[in-house]
Design a protein around this motif. Structure first.
Motif: not given
Length: 216
Positions: A66, A70, A136-139, A141, A143
């Motif tokens: 977390k 990535e 799951h990846i956001e921005g 990075r 999650v």
């Protein structure tokens, strides 16, 4: 509808188990503690015995990621792929891929591993489709959670059926190559099961079912 050929990665397309190699790789780089190495080794042992609780293990492993970028994992896996994975492609796997290509079959990797190893391998082998465990990846990075179900056991059937619906594939006329007893649900879902370098439980089951086994 078309037929497809699905290939497991570890000990099928490859002559090695990438999870074991990854632990050694990370330990050499000093990026994983002894405790985490032992924990990973225990999970691998459970996998080999076909008793691994994959959703729990994946959730634990993903939670540790977390907030990390990535891009860092992509670069690390690029080095890992070049050093440990690329040299381990089984020659007979290349032959099988070419056979299915000539037959006009859809070819895909179907692996419990992540895209950071499976996708470089697919590109090298000219395989267009990759079904694997994703996060799951956001921005840019992580999650800290994975897309369920993990691509393992019955999860492989889930993703293969979704893929079949999308690409017009008839699973009853399709092939699946694997070494692991954990893949029994998928072996029984396709019309042409192929047992490669089988573990002990799969070897016994294949003998009972009259499935031929191959060594790659």
């Amino acid at each position: 509808m078309r037929a497809a050929a699905f290939f497991d990665m570890d000990r099928t397309l490859l002559t090695v188990n990438t999870a074991t190699r990854w632990l050694s790789f990370m330990r050499r780089r000093g990026e994983i503690s002894l405790w985490k190495t032992l924990q990973g080794a225990a999970w691998i042992a459970q996998y080999k015995l076909s008793i691994l609780d994959i959703e729990t293990v994946t959730a634990l492993a993903t939670a540790d990621m977390k907030g990390s970028p990535e891009a860092e994992l992509i670069e690390k896996c690029r080095i890992f792929y070049e050093e440990e994975v690329a040299p381990a492609v089984a020659p007979k796997a290349r032959t099988a891929i070419e056979f299915h290509r000539r037959q006009g079959h859809v070819v895909a990797i179907l692996s419990s591993s992540t895209p950071y190893v499976t996708e470089p391998l697919a590109r090298a082998l000219g395989i267009e489709h990759v079904l694997c465990t994703r996060f799951h990846i956001e921005g840019g990075r992580f999650v800290g959670t994975h897309i369920k179900p993990a691509c393992y056991g019955t999860g492989k059937v889930h993703w293969a059926e979704q893929f079949a619906d999308e690409y017009g594939v008839n699973l009853a006329e399709s092939w699946f190559y694997t070494d692991s007893y954990t893949d029994l649900p998928m072996l029984e879902r396709v019309g042409v099961p192929r047992v490669i370098n089988p573990d002990a439980r799969l070897r016994r089951h294949a003998r009972k079912r009259g499935w031929a086994t191959e060594t790659w």
